[in-house]
Design a protein around this motif. Structure first.
Motif: not given
Length: 490
Positions: A356-384
């Motif tokens: 929610k809100g600008t901070f929530g959306i951007i922080s959720a994006t960054i956390v999601s990218c990091f979580a995708t890096n940890a779960t899917c083990s591939e940098q490209y997926i963490s962007v896509v």
């Protein structure tokens, strides 16, 4: 296979968040126990995570044949990285055997002041990576030499690796030739140079922080703990005795870098480096054809009277990369099941609900990218994956798409190095010989930039907005077939 092909699939059944999180939780718990308590390798926890994910998917209606195909598709996504990792093993073996690495270390020891080494190597890697658009190629060439020079000076290898990584990823992130930079801008429909310009807000301050820290480490730590001038002279003499040292050998890495600058793909460019190193091994160093071939397969073997020199040069070769390749393959079987079954989407959707809100959306994006890096083990997926899930949220909240493209790089591209089983983490371990857990505190740019991004999101500085009319136009363009509800204003 195109990268976007990974996401062209249908799931049998929607997963709820708690069911989807089970494989990830099992993998993380077993990983922590294996690494911290047992002090063993991460392969088995990843296999356990894969088995758990398969069992959960089977319970939810997936057949074993489907799950097997998902694992194969995950592995196929990593095949380009596997090919590059194999080439790096070959290039290290051929460059050591050809005297290229010894020459770079020899002249580096003569001209670089140990106190300013970390700052110097960080800047050099940043410039080279900016020119060629590849952090991996930079680390495989300049990084390998930098590790040799720094270790010869008595500098902590983790510090050297952190400086190399910080510089290499700065250049990779800011280069218009970088694949992840083009991917992030393309997936968010953001002009490439608008995207790069917007990243200046987070990346340049991150580099300044990194260089400042490396400067103070050099002045206060390295200056009192480096090898003595006598030790360095002994090493120089040992290298001079065991290798033909010539400035002409520096032409080999220069030619490889020029190939990449001229937009030759990484695989053929590195292959040129392997061939040149092999030729130098025979014609310059006087090695036999059989020995030169052995350097490519099994790495270089040196038995001198200097233990440090032996440690520096007894490495490389295709077989030296098998640990790295096996971990990449195992990690991508886990990633394939999580992505293709829809478990990852279920986890990401839950994160999206609380943004929610600008901070929530951007922080959720960054956390999601990091979580995708940890779960899917591939940098490209963490962007896509996050780009697909968050684009509409950014538009509806009147946030310009360049905020999303920047956040994808801040949270995805840069944090991939901190995951030991991510393709980036295993590549760095295989290339620089330092594990993610060791270099993490010194990869300063990589963890500083996401923090700066969160600060900007909280303060609103450097956050671009769009008008209500632009928002409506974007929604009509990107989602023409959907009945739009009136979106909330951020």
């Amino acid at each position: 296979m195109a990268k976007n092909d990974l996401f062209e699939h249908e799931t049998k059944k929607e997963f709820n968040f708690f069911m989807a999180i089970i494989p990830l939780a099992v993998m993380v718990i077993t990983m922590l126990y294996a690494i911290v308590v047992l002090e063993t390798d991460p392969h088995l926890p990843l296999i356990i995570g894969t088995v758990t994910a398969a069992v959960v998917a089977f319970i939810n209606g997936f057949k074993f044949d489907d799950l097997e195909e998902m694992m194969y598709k995950g592995i196929r996504l990593a095949l380009p990285a596997v090919v590059i990792i194999m080439l790096v093993g070959l290039i290290i073996g051929s460059w050591i055997g050809g005297g290229v690495v010894a020459t770079m270390i020899y002249y580096g020891l003569m001209i670089i002041n140990p106190q300013y080494f970390l700052v110097t190597i960080c800047l050099i890697c940043g410039i080279v990576s900016l020119a060629i658009g590849s952090s991996w190629s930079t680390m495989a060439t300049i990084g390998v030499a930098g590790m040799g020079i720094g270790v010869s000076m008595g500098i902590n290898p983790a510090m050297i690796a952190g400086a190399v990584i910080s510089g290499a990823y700065f250049g990779d992130k800011m280069s218009p030739l970088s694949d992840t930079t083009n991917l992030a801008s393309g997936l968010t429909n953001t002009d490439l140079f608008v995207h790069i310009k917007h990243m200046l807000y987070t990346t340049v301050p991150g580099l300044i922080v990194a260089l400042t820290v490396f400067f103070f480490i050099g002045i206060n730590v390295i200056g009192t703990n480096t090898a003595s001038p006598e030790d360095i002279q002994v090493m120089l003499a040992s290298m001079d005795e065991n290798f033909v040292i010539s400035p002409w050998l520096l032409a080999v890495p220069v030619l490889v870098i020029l190939c990449i600058i001229m937009k030759v793909k990484a695989v053929p460019a590195l292959a040129v480096g392997v061939f040149l190193g092999f030729i130098c091994s025979i014609l310059v160093q006087g090695e036999t054809l059989a020995d030169s071939a052995s350097f490519l397969m099994n790495g270089f073997v040196l038995e001198s009277n200097n233990e440090m020199v032996d440690t520096l040069f007894n490495r490389g070769g295709l077989m030296d990369m098998m640990y790295t390749i096996s971990m990449t393959i195992v990690a991508m079987t886990f990633a394939g099941i999580l992505e293709y079954t829809g478990m990852l989407s279920a986890i990401m959707n839950q994160i999206l609900k609380i943004a929610k809100g600008t901070f929530g959306i951007i922080s959720a994006t960054i956390v999601s990218c990091f979580a995708t890096n940890a779960t899917c083990s591939e940098q490209y997926i963490s962007v896509v994956v996050p780009s697909r899930m968050f684009l509409r949220t950014y538009i509806e909240n009147r946030l310009h798409s360049k905020n999303l493209s920047r956040s994808l790089e801040d949270g995805g591209t840069l944090t991939s190095v901190f995951i030991p089983w991510n393709t980036c983490g295993v590549f760095i371990y295989g290339t620089l010989g330092v594990s993610a857990l060791e270099y993490a505190p010194f990869a300063i740019l990589n963890f500083t930039v996401p923090v700066i991004a969160l600060i900007l999101a909280a303060t609103g500085f450097g956050i671009a907005k769009i008008t209500a009319e632009e928002r409506d136009a974007y929604l009509a363009e990107y989602y023409p077939d959907e009945q739009q509800e009136k979106p909330a204003t951020a």
